[in-house]
Design a protein around this motif. Structure first.
Motif, PDB file in Angstrom:
ATOM      1  N   MET A 189     -63.679  47.691  21.424  1.00  0.00           N
ATOM      2  CA  MET A 189     -62.495  48.465  21.056  1.00  0.00           C
ATOM      3  C   MET A 189     -62.746  49.279  19.786  1.00  0.00           C
ATOM      4  O   MET A 189     -62.336  50.439  19.684  1.00  0.00           O
ATOM      5  CB  MET A 189     -61.303  47.536  20.855  1.00  0.00           C
ATOM      6  CG  MET A 189     -60.670  47.056  22.138  1.00  0.00           C
ATOM      7  SD  MET A 189     -59.125  46.173  21.810  1.00  0.00           S
ATOM      8  CE  MET A 189     -58.717  45.690  23.471  1.00  0.00           C
ATOM      9  N   ARG A 190     -63.416  48.660  18.800  1.00  0.00           N
ATOM     10  CA  ARG A 190     -63.706  49.406  17.570  1.00  0.00           C
ATOM     11  C   ARG A 190     -64.604  50.603  17.876  1.00  0.00           C
ATOM     12  O   ARG A 190     -64.413  51.703  17.328  1.00  0.00           O
ATOM     13  CB  ARG A 190     -64.380  48.495  16.551  1.00  0.00           C
ATOM     14  CG  ARG A 190     -63.472  47.405  16.005  1.00  0.00           C
ATOM     15  CD  ARG A 190     -64.117  46.685  14.835  1.00  0.00           C
ATOM     16  NE  ARG A 190     -63.388  45.482  14.503  1.00  0.00           N
ATOM     17  CZ  ARG A 190     -62.277  45.458  13.769  1.00  0.00           C
ATOM     18  NH1 ARG A 190     -61.769  46.587  13.309  1.00  0.00           N
ATOM     19  NH2 ARG A 190     -61.666  44.313  13.499  1.00  0.00           N
ATOM     20  N   TYR A 191     -65.613  50.410  18.721  1.00  0.00           N
ATOM     21  CA  TYR A 191     -66.498  51.512  19.073  1.00  0.00           C
ATOM     22  C   TYR A 191     -65.731  52.603  19.805  1.00  0.00           C
ATOM     23  O   TYR A 191     -65.930  53.798  19.554  1.00  0.00           O
ATOM     24  CB  TYR A 191     -67.645  50.987  19.946  1.00  0.00           C
ATOM     25  CG  TYR A 191     -68.749  50.290  19.184  1.00  0.00           C
ATOM     26  CD1 TYR A 191     -68.566  49.897  17.861  1.00  0.00           C
ATOM     27  CD2 TYR A 191     -69.977  50.031  19.781  1.00  0.00           C
ATOM     28  CE1 TYR A 191     -69.575  49.267  17.165  1.00  0.00           C
ATOM     29  CE2 TYR A 191     -70.997  49.395  19.081  1.00  0.00           C
ATOM     30  CZ  TYR A 191     -70.787  49.013  17.773  1.00  0.00           C
ATOM     31  OH  TYR A 191     -71.786  48.392  17.078  1.00  0.00           O
ATOM     32  N   PHE A 192     -64.866  52.208  20.736  1.00  0.00           N
ATOM     33  CA  PHE A 192     -64.088  53.198  21.489  1.00  0.00           C
ATOM     34  C   PHE A 192     -63.194  54.006  20.563  1.00  0.00           C
ATOM     35  O   PHE A 192     -63.097  55.236  20.680  1.00  0.00           O
ATOM     36  CB  PHE A 192     -63.254  52.498  22.561  1.00  0.00           C
ATOM     37  CG  PHE A 192     -62.266  53.414  23.231  1.00  0.00           C
ATOM     38  CD1 PHE A 192     -62.687  54.374  24.136  1.00  0.00           C
ATOM     39  CD2 PHE A 192     -60.911  53.327  22.933  1.00  0.00           C
ATOM     40  CE1 PHE A 192     -61.778  55.233  24.747  1.00  0.00           C
ATOM     41  CE2 PHE A 192     -60.003  54.180  23.536  1.00  0.00           C
ATOM     42  CZ  PHE A 192     -60.441  55.134  24.450  1.00  0.00           C
ATOM     43  N   ILE A 193     -62.515  53.341  19.632  1.00  0.00           N
ATOM     44  CA  ILE A 193     -61.643  54.048  18.688  1.00  0.00           C
ATOM     45  C   ILE A 193     -62.444  55.039  17.859  1.00  0.00           C
ATOM     46  O   ILE A 193     -62.016  56.175  17.627  1.00  0.00           O
ATOM     47  CB  ILE A 193     -60.902  53.037  17.786  1.00  0.00           C
ATOM     48  CG1 ILE A 193     -59.865  52.258  18.605  1.00  0.00           C
ATOM     49  CG2 ILE A 193     -60.209  53.751  16.616  1.00  0.00           C
ATOM     50  CD1 ILE A 193     -59.231  51.109  17.853  1.00  0.00           C
ATOM     51  N   ALA A 194     -63.629  54.631  17.397  1.00  0.00           N
ATOM     52  CA  ALA A 194     -64.471  55.531  16.603  1.00  0.00           C
ATOM     53  C   ALA A 194     -64.859  56.767  17.406  1.00  0.00           C
ATOM     54  O   ALA A 194     -64.787  57.903  16.919  1.00  0.00           O
ATOM     55  CB  ALA A 194     -65.707  54.790  16.121  1.00  0.00           C
ATOM     56  N   VAL A 195     -65.265  56.577  18.656  1.00  0.00           N
ATOM     57  CA  VAL A 195     -65.635  57.711  19.510  1.00  0.00           C
ATOM     58  C   VAL A 195     -64.435  58.621  19.745  1.00  0.00           C
ATOM     59  O   VAL A 195     -64.535  59.855  19.662  1.00  0.00           O
ATOM     60  CB  VAL A 195     -66.207  57.204  20.849  1.00  0.00           C
ATOM     61  CG1 VAL A 195     -66.423  58.376  21.816  1.00  0.00           C
ATOM     62  CG2 VAL A 195     -67.515  56.460  20.625  1.00  0.00           C
ATOM     63  N   ALA A 196     -63.287  58.033  20.015  1.00  0.00           N
ATOM     64  CA  ALA A 196     -62.078  58.823  20.280  1.00  0.00           C
ATOM     65  C   ALA A 196     -61.672  59.633  19.056  1.00  0.00           C
ATOM     66  O   ALA A 196     -61.236  60.788  19.183  1.00  0.00           O
ATOM     67  CB  ALA A 196     -60.940  57.891  20.706  1.00  0.00           C
ATOM     68  N   LEU A 215     -56.180  53.918  23.890  1.00  0.00           N
ATOM     69  CA  LEU A 215     -56.380  54.104  22.450  1.00  0.00           C
ATOM     70  C   LEU A 215     -55.186  53.585  21.658  1.00  0.00           C
ATOM     71  O   LEU A 215     -55.350  52.898  20.646  1.00  0.00           O
ATOM     72  CB  LEU A 215     -56.616  55.584  22.148  1.00  0.00           C
ATOM     73  CG  LEU A 215     -56.779  55.959  20.670  1.00  0.00           C
ATOM     74  CD1 LEU A 215     -58.004  55.287  20.073  1.00  0.00           C
ATOM     75  CD2 LEU A 215     -56.868  57.482  20.519  1.00  0.00           C
ATOM     76  N   ASP A 216     -53.976  53.906  22.108  1.00  0.00           N
ATOM     77  CA  ASP A 216     -52.773  53.429  21.400  1.00  0.00           C
ATOM     78  C   ASP A 216     -52.741  51.905  21.359  1.00  0.00           C
ATOM     79  O   ASP A 216     -52.471  51.303  20.314  1.00  0.00           O
ATOM     80  CB  ASP A 216     -51.512  53.960  22.078  1.00  0.00           C
ATOM     81  CG  ASP A 216     -51.333  55.459  21.884  1.00  0.00           C
ATOM     82  OD1 ASP A 216     -51.931  55.995  20.936  1.00  0.00           O
ATOM     83  OD2 ASP A 216     -50.613  56.083  22.685  1.00  0.00           O
ATOM     84  N   HIS A 217     -53.007  51.272  22.496  1.00  0.00           N
ATOM     85  CA  HIS A 217     -52.975  49.809  22.546  1.00  0.00           C
ATOM     86  C   HIS A 217     -54.132  49.195  21.747  1.00  0.00           C
ATOM     87  O   HIS A 217     -53.952  48.177  21.081  1.00  0.00           O
ATOM     88  CB  HIS A 217     -53.033  49.341  24.003  1.00  0.00           C
ATOM     89  CG  HIS A 217     -51.754  49.533  24.754  1.00  0.00           C
ATOM     90  ND1 HIS A 217     -50.724  48.615  24.699  1.00  0.00           N
ATOM     91  CD2 HIS A 217     -51.309  50.537  25.545  1.00  0.00           C
ATOM     92  CE1 HIS A 217     -49.718  49.045  25.449  1.00  0.00           C
ATOM     93  NE2 HIS A 217     -50.057  50.212  25.965  1.00  0.00           N
ATOM     94  N   ALA A 218     -55.293  49.813  21.802  1.00  0.00           N
ATOM     95  CA  ALA A 218     -56.447  49.279  21.085  1.00  0.00           C
ATOM     96  C   ALA A 218     -56.203  49.268  19.587  1.00  0.00           C
ATOM     97  O   ALA A 218     -56.578  48.317  18.887  1.00  0.00           O
ATOM     98  CB  ALA A 218     -57.696  50.102  21.417  1.00  0.00           C
ATOM     99  N   ARG A 219     -55.583  50.321  19.067  1.00  0.00           N
ATOM    100  CA  ARG A 219     -55.296  50.364  17.631  1.00  0.00           C
ATOM    101  C   ARG A 219     -54.355  49.235  17.223  1.00  0.00           C
ATOM    102  O   ARG A 219     -54.549  48.593  16.189  1.00  0.00           O
ATOM    103  CB  ARG A 219     -54.691  51.722  17.275  1.00  0.00           C
ATOM    104  CG  ARG A 219     -55.717  52.847  17.196  1.00  0.00           C
ATOM    105  CD  ARG A 219     -55.061  54.186  17.050  1.00  0.00           C
ATOM    106  NE  ARG A 219     -56.020  55.234  16.712  1.00  0.00           N
ATOM    107  CZ  ARG A 219     -55.822  56.519  16.936  1.00  0.00           C
ATOM    108  NH1 ARG A 219     -54.696  56.928  17.520  1.00  0.00           N
ATOM    109  NH2 ARG A 219     -56.735  57.408  16.590  1.00  0.00           N
ATOM    110  N   VAL A 220     -53.321  48.995  18.029  1.00  0.00           N
ATOM    111  CA  VAL A 220     -52.378  47.920  17.717  1.00  0.00           C
ATOM    112  C   VAL A 220     -53.069  46.566  17.782  1.00  0.00           C
ATOM    113  O   VAL A 220     -52.898  45.714  16.900  1.00  0.00           O
ATOM    114  CB  VAL A 220     -51.179  47.961  18.688  1.00  0.00           C
ATOM    115  CG1 VAL A 220     -50.294  46.727  18.500  1.00  0.00           C
ATOM    116  CG2 VAL A 220     -50.360  49.221  18.459  1.00  0.00           C
TER     117      VAL A 220
END
Length: 292
Positions: free
Chosen positions: A1-8, A61-66
């Motif tokens: 999730m952290r990697y995905f958020i960084a890419v996004a 992305l919204d859910h991953a951040r939360v």
């Protein structure tokens, strides 16, 4: 999730791998493919211009951040429970509210916890809520932000939204602004992802009065809103406290009729390590009562 958020957030596998994550791009690409395979849907499209999120990717992305904020909060809570009480107190204000509240609250803190080193922060409401949730802030004046487990919000008061406009705007000569006059103006507003409470209040008011108030320009904070009011000649619906930050070139006017209201709350964690916090909260609420 952290990697995905960084890419996004950076829009590039190469930049995310090199600048944000300190990992090799092939490894990052493989992890993104594995994540999509596990979820059973495509989260992003890849092209020569970089990365763009699909509809599923934006939702994830919204859910991953939360979720990651809650994971961080759980770790902070565990560390706080294992550590001795701190001799410091972190106080947060939604930027602009410190003008009205800081002197009184600081008097209370000096009397209740004279030995503590007090740090005062001025932030956006979502940032303050994240700080409370992670245990980085002990007490804050902010909006009742959603998705903040473990945080208590106690309403202090409700303030009306007012119209910000250039001092030489055609509507500035009026003592109040009619809702129907707002539809023809360039509108500066906030994105729902960044300021969900203010956007929800604004959208609810627009529906009530039957006027399109969708923003032509979206801004992350009040300072940017004021700058765009000046540069575009547009208007912005903002809470009353915005008057504390206006330059001479920008004025505020109340709305005609019943204005939309937005809550100012006192936020703190249920599991706070500060034994004096209950007394501090009670006195701040009395301070507000006395101010009325």
């Amino acid at each position: 999730m952290r990697y995905f958020i960084a890419v996004a957030e950076v829009g590039s596998l190469h930049v995310a791998a090199e600048k944000r994550l300190n990992t090799a791009q092939p490894s990052l690409s493989r992890q993104m493919r594995d994540l999509e395979a596990e979820l059973g849907c495509s989260l992003m499209t890849r092209s020569s211009r970089g990365i763009e999120l699909t509809t599923a990717g934006r939702v994830f992305l919204d859910h991953a951040r939360v979720i990651l904020a809650q994971v961080d909060a759980a770790g902070e809570a565990a560390r706080r429970a294992a550590a001795p009480p701190r001799a410091e107190f972190v106080l947060g204000f939604l930027t602009g509210h410190e003008f009205d509240w800081l002197p009184g609250v600081m008097t209370i803190l000096r009397e209740e916890i004279p030995e503590a080193e007090v740090t005062v922060l001025s932030r956006s409401s979502p940032d303050l809520a994240a700080g409370l949730m992670r245990g980085k802030i002990d007490l804050a004046l902010l909006r009742p932000e959603p998705n903040t487990p473990g945080v208590v919000f106690e309403t202090l008061n409700s303030e009306p939204l007012v119209v910000l406009m250039p001092a030489d705007h055609r509507l500035a000569i009026r003592p109040t602004v009619r809702p129907r006059d707002l539809g023809a103006e360039r509108r500066i507003g906030v994105p729902a992802a960044r300021s969900p409470v203010l956007r929800a209040v604004t959208d609810g008011y627009a529906k009530k009065v039957g006027v399109d108030l969708a923003p032509d320009y979206e801004v992350d904070n009040l300072s940017m809103a004021i700058s765009l009011v000046v540069s575009t000649g547009g208007i912005a619906l903002m809470p009353l406290y915005a008057r504390n930050l206006l330059p001479p070139t920008v004025v505020s006017r109340p709305l005609e009729g019943e204005p939309p209201l937005i809550d100012v709350t006192l936020g703190y964690r249920r599991d706070t390590p500060h034994l004096q916090l209950a007394a501090i909260v009670a006195r701040v609420k009395q301070l507000r009562a006395g101010a009325r």
